[in-house]
Design a protein around this motif. Structure first.
Motif, mmCIF file in Angstrom:
data_model
loop_
_atom_site.group_PDB
_atom_site.id
_atom_site.type_symbol
_atom_site.label_atom_id
_atom_site.label_comp_id
_atom_site.label_asym_id
_atom_site.label_seq_id
_atom_site.Cartn_x
_atom_site.Cartn_y
_atom_site.Cartn_z
ATOM 1 N N VAL A 20 10.709 -1.862 26.377
ATOM 2 C CA VAL A 20 11.294 -2.851 25.495
ATOM 3 C C VAL A 20 12.700 -2.064 24.903
ATOM 4 N N THR A 21 13.806 -2.422 25.448
ATOM 5 C CA THR A 21 15.155 -1.981 24.928
ATOM 6 C C THR A 21 16.128 -2.642 24.627
ATOM 7 N N PHE A 22 16.643 -2.801 23.474
ATOM 8 C CA PHE A 22 17.993 -3.504 22.898
ATOM 9 C C PHE A 22 18.749 -2.945 21.942
ATOM 10 N N MET A 23 19.611 -3.420 21.589
ATOM 11 C CA MET A 23 20.551 -2.779 20.510
ATOM 12 C C MET A 23 21.215 -4.144 19.756
ATOM 13 N N LEU A 24 20.991 -3.982 18.448
ATOM 14 C CA LEU A 24 21.651 -5.115 17.517
ATOM 15 C C LEU A 24 22.769 -4.529 16.453
ATOM 16 N N ASN A 25 23.957 -5.082 16.471
ATOM 17 C CA ASN A 25 25.038 -4.963 15.763
ATOM 18 C C ASN A 25 25.164 -5.701 14.346
ATOM 19 N N ARG A 26 26.004 -5.427 13.531
ATOM 20 C CA ARG A 26 26.114 -6.086 12.181
ATOM 21 C C ARG A 26 26.454 -7.601 12.635
ATOM 22 N N ARG A 27 25.950 -8.460 11.715
ATOM 23 C CA ARG A 27 26.230 -9.898 11.942
ATOM 24 C C ARG A 27 25.599 -10.700 13.266
ATOM 25 N N GLU A 28 24.962 -9.882 13.784
ATOM 26 C CA GLU A 28 24.245 -10.434 14.885
ATOM 27 C C GLU A 28 23.059 -11.367 14.558
ATOM 28 N N ARG A 29 22.555 -12.456 14.961
ATOM 29 C CA ARG A 29 21.639 -13.194 14.637
ATOM 30 C C ARG A 29 20.681 -13.558 15.753
ATOM 31 N N ALA A 30 19.631 -12.916 16.125
ATOM 32 C CA ALA A 30 18.904 -12.881 17.178
ATOM 33 C C ALA A 30 17.590 -13.487 17.103
ATOM 34 N N GLY A 31 16.948 -14.360 18.052
ATOM 35 C CA GLY A 31 15.670 -15.029 17.951
ATOM 36 C C GLY A 31 15.007 -14.495 18.975
ATOM 37 N N LEU A 32 13.519 -14.095 18.628
ATOM 38 C CA LEU A 32 12.500 -13.358 19.468
ATOM 39 C C LEU A 32 11.708 -14.587 19.774
ATOM 40 N N THR A 42 3.875 -8.070 16.610
ATOM 41 C CA THR A 42 3.686 -6.571 16.801
ATOM 42 C C THR A 42 4.926 -5.744 17.018
ATOM 43 N N LEU A 43 5.849 -6.082 17.625
ATOM 44 C CA LEU A 43 7.219 -5.669 17.905
ATOM 45 C C LEU A 43 7.913 -5.632 16.359
ATOM 46 N N PHE A 44 7.798 -6.547 15.588
ATOM 47 C CA PHE A 44 8.540 -6.593 14.097
ATOM 48 C C PHE A 44 7.725 -5.320 13.361
ATOM 49 N N ARG A 45 6.496 -5.123 13.624
ATOM 50 C CA ARG A 45 5.764 -4.133 12.717
ATOM 51 C C ARG A 45 6.202 -2.727 13.234
ATOM 52 N N ILE A 46 6.309 -2.636 14.368
ATOM 53 C CA ILE A 46 7.084 -1.343 15.004
ATOM 54 C C ILE A 46 8.463 -0.980 14.642
ATOM 55 N N ILE A 47 9.409 -1.977 14.665
ATOM 56 C CA ILE A 47 10.741 -2.152 13.964
ATOM 57 C C ILE A 47 10.531 -1.556 12.715
ATOM 58 N N SER A 48 9.664 -2.076 11.808
ATOM 59 C CA SER A 48 9.739 -1.996 10.294
ATOM 60 C C SER A 48 8.823 -0.716 10.050
ATOM 61 N N ASN A 49 8.459 0.194 11.150
ATOM 62 C CA ASN A 49 7.741 1.110 10.635
ATOM 63 C C ASN A 49 6.484 0.933 10.274
ATOM 64 N N GLN A 50 5.650 -0.040 10.517
ATOM 65 C CA GLN A 50 4.622 -0.456 9.983
ATOM 66 C C GLN A 50 3.352 -0.164 11.018
ATOM 67 N N GLN A 51 3.658 0.190 12.273
ATOM 68 C CA GLN A 51 2.831 0.252 13.423
ATOM 69 C C GLN A 51 3.651 1.439 14.445
ATOM 70 N N SER A 52 3.022 2.062 14.923
ATOM 71 C CA SER A 52 3.687 3.245 15.789
ATOM 72 C C SER A 52 3.451 2.596 17.245
ATOM 73 N N ALA A 53 4.440 3.000 17.852
ATOM 74 C CA ALA A 53 4.677 2.370 19.379
ATOM 75 C C ALA A 53 3.926 4.029 20.245
ATOM 76 N N ASP A 54 3.414 3.772 21.294
ATOM 77 C CA ASP A 54 3.048 4.751 22.295
ATOM 78 C C ASP A 54 4.024 5.428 22.950
ATOM 79 N N GLU A 55 5.145 4.697 23.310
ATOM 80 C CA GLU A 55 6.356 5.281 23.822
ATOM 81 C C GLU A 55 7.606 4.736 23.020
ATOM 82 N N GLY A 56 8.691 5.622 23.292
ATOM 83 C CA GLY A 56 9.881 5.007 22.852
ATOM 84 C C GLY A 56 10.353 5.399 21.464
ATOM 85 N N THR A 57 11.574 5.050 21.035
ATOM 86 C CA THR A 57 12.165 5.190 19.663
ATOM 87 C C THR A 57 12.797 3.960 19.235
#
Length: 634
Positions: A20-32, A42-57
């Motif tokens: 899973v790879t993407f980039m978001l810039n200021r004022r972007e409004r994206a729907g998942l 789960t992806l939200f928890r990874i982004i917010s550092n509440q859960q660790s991913a097995d790979e990636g940053t």
């Protein structure tokens, strides 16, 4: 700016997220978007550092703030609404302390040209910008504006949080996030507990939000009005589409068609080359050429058509005993909560096979009426009379929240199943996409959509011929909504449904009851007919259009009306309209037969003409009766 780079997550042999790879810039409004269980939360928890991913940053700048609206919340119930809301500004004190410490350090240093000193300058600038954004001197005014936008009244500010339902507590949490204005706002199903007026307010607010917005939603209209980018999670892979939800649907279909066409063409070319290679291999003089061609063929990058996730849960309401013609009669029902009058002298009847939509502004009594019909609440006055053999099924607005989160999926079903259904529990769970080890999962780890499916599985354990559903599409993904709608369309019993979802109600309900001004008004048609009569284009306008009658200064002339006569006329009109529709279909069929020249070579033409004349006479009589009924109803 925030970027995700090759995020992967695995549970044993199962891959939930891959690359899973993407980039978001200021004022972007994206729907998942994606099916329930696809890994969105789960992806939200990874982004917010509440859960660790097995790979990636996950990468973002220093002092990058994030706010996450989760579906499960925990509050201090002793706080007032205003106290709990203002608690979000604890960051102000932390920032002020950091600014003070950096300022003291800079005052002691003299290495003004060093890299470390310049880093302090940059850090101090970022912190001051963050503090300005939080505007500590305007906290009370900001809290009031946001709370009112989300539907709270001024008198609610001093009430304890514990006095409010889970849905209203979710609004408090949302208010806290909006007030802190994080650089990244993560919203997981933010519209589930909002009325239409608050949804529209939130759409407008997010439209001018200064940071990044990433949201999970199954509300197509909300996604269309807010998002300028859509991410889709399917089979662990993430795809990106520019534009709102409607554009994503069009673009995705186009991509599928292009990919399928390219795949077919490539397969033809490969087959031709393989036939040539086979012919050459049979000739000794051309073996080396065949081997060379085979090497070239092996190097071709094969086009793969992805396996689309078409799995959907299966829902069919079990057959129940037949009821009499009248299923429910509501007579002179009134209900108040303290000094607040909700319903006064409400009368209506529900007949066998009807599918009725309850619509109206929040607070007008739709859920209250549903709860009184199902004996969850008692009326202050009036009576409710059920017809013969009525078996009631009820899906509450917060049904999925009522399940014990400490139990497993299987335990919940066993607890709710009658004795005769116990041997069938695993089959039912399988049809709701709970198979294998899934049945041993704790309810606490299920997504909102999975809990909703479990609640529906519990509901169909007992056959019902009168089903009442209050906002059943909350938490359901778009495909699951379609499955539920089809099941309700096929349901042969009687249905009462509370919903704000026009698309869901279309071609489902045949009658609409509007709750307004403490009473109920009947519309003998579907949701589109109702909106046409109200001169509205969207069901959202029900909640945003103010009642003009209360403010009108025009004198009202009192007219005596025989309400019983009107009720009879409305009931008769239903049957007349059905007969008219049936006759029109028969006339069209007979006319089509007369258009066939072959019919005039037989005696059949006389019989067809006779039937056509009979039905036209009946239709004329019914049309006259219909006009008379219109005059009675007014």
């Amino acid at each position: 700016m925030i970027s995700l780079n090759n995020i992967g997550l695995h549970f044993g042999d199962r891959t939930l997220l891959s690359g899973v790879t993407f980039m978001l810039n200021r004022r972007e409004r994206a729907g998942l978007v994606g099916k329930n269980g696809a890994g969105k939360s789960t992806l939200f928890r990874i982004i917010s550092n509440q859960q660790s991913a097995d790979e990636g940053t996950v990468e973002h700048p220093k002092h990058f703030s994030m706010g996450y609206l989760k579906q499960d919340l925990h509050f201090d119930g002793n706080n007032t609404v205003m106290e709990e809301t203002k608690a979000c500004f604890s960051e102000v004190g932390i920032i002020e302390k950091e600014i003070s410490e950096i300022t003291d350090e800079m005052n002691e240093r003299t290495d003004y040209e060093s890299d470390s000193y310049m880093e302090l300058v940059e850090e101090l600038t970022d912190l001051n910008a963050r503090l300005d954004l939080l505007a500590p001197g305007k906290i009370d005014a900001q809290c009031e504006r946001i709370l009112k936008g989300l539907g709270f009244k001024e008198e609610d500010f001093i009430k304890k949080v514990s006095q409010f339902s889970g849905g209203w507590q979710m609004r408090i949490e949302l208010a806290k996030l909006l007030l802190t204005q994080p650089d990244l706002l993560l919203l997981d199903e933010p519209t589930n507990h909002l009325d239409i007026e608050s949804i529209i307010w939130l759409e407008e607010y997010l439209g001018s939000y200064p940071g990044i917005v990433l949201l999970i939603s199954h509300d197509k209209q909300f996604l269309n009005n807010v998002c300028n980018r859509i991410f889709e999670l399917e089979w662990g892979k993430l795809s990106s589409y520019a534009g709102n939800y409607d554009k994503y649907i069009v673009e995705k279909e186009m991509q599928r068609e292009v990919l399928a066409s390219a795949y077919v063409n490539q397969q033809k070319q490969i087959a031709e080359k393989e036939r040539t290679i086979s012919r050459f291999m049979a000739k000794a003089t051309k073996t080396s050429m065949a081997q060379s061609m085979q090497k070239q063929l092996d190097k071709i990058e094969r086009i793969e058509v992805p396996e689309f996730d078409t799995k959907a849960f299966k829902l069919k309401f079990p057959e129940a005993a037949r009821t009499g013609r009248v299923v429910l009669e509501v007579k002179n029902i009134s209900k108040s909560f303290g000094p607040k009058l909700v319903l006064k002298d409400v009368n209506f009847a529900v007949e066998k096979g009807e599918k009725i939509a309850f619509v109206g502004q929040n607070g007008m009594g739709k859920t209250t009426m549903a709860k009184m019909i199902t004996a969850q609440l008692m009326a202050d006055s009036g009576t409710m009379n059920f017809g013969s053999n009525v078996a009631l099924g009820y899906y509450a607005q917060n049904q999925s929240e009522l399940i014990d989160v400490k139990k497993t999926v299987l335990e919940v079903m066993e607890e709710n199943a009658p004795a005769e259904q116990r041997t069938n529990i695993r089959n039912i769970l399988g049809s709701f996409l709970f198979s294998g080890d899934d049945v041993e999962k704790k309810v606490s780890v299920l997504s909102g959509g999975e809990r909703a499916r479990l609640a529906m599985a519990c509901m169909i354990l007992r056959p019902s011929n009168l089903v009442i559903m209050d906002e059943p599409t909350n938490h359901l993904d778009i495909q699951s909504k379609e499955v539920l709608k089809q099941a309700l369309t096929d349901f042969e019993g009687t249905l009462i449904i509370v919903s704000h979802d026009r698309e869901f109600l279309q071609q489902l309900c045949t009658k609409v009851y509007e709750f307004t001004n403490h009473t109920v008004k009947e519309y003998l048609g579907d949701i589109n007919y109702f909106l046409e009569k109200k001169k509205m284009t969207d069901i959202r306008e029900i909640d945003t259009r103010k009642d003009k009658g209360a403010a009108s200064a025009t004198p009202v002339v009192e007219v005596r009306v025989d309400h019983e006569e009107i009720k009879k006329a409305r009931r008769r009109m239903q049957y007349v309209e059905r007969d008219i529709e049936k006759l029109e279909g028969e006339i069209a069929s007979l006319s089509e037969q007369l258009n066939d020249p072959a019919i005039y070579q037989s005696d059949k033409v006389i019989d067809v003409n006779r039937k056509l004349l009979e039905r036209q006479e009946k239709l004329n009589a019914l049309m006259e009766e219909w006009e008379t009924l219109v005059g009675v109803i007014g």
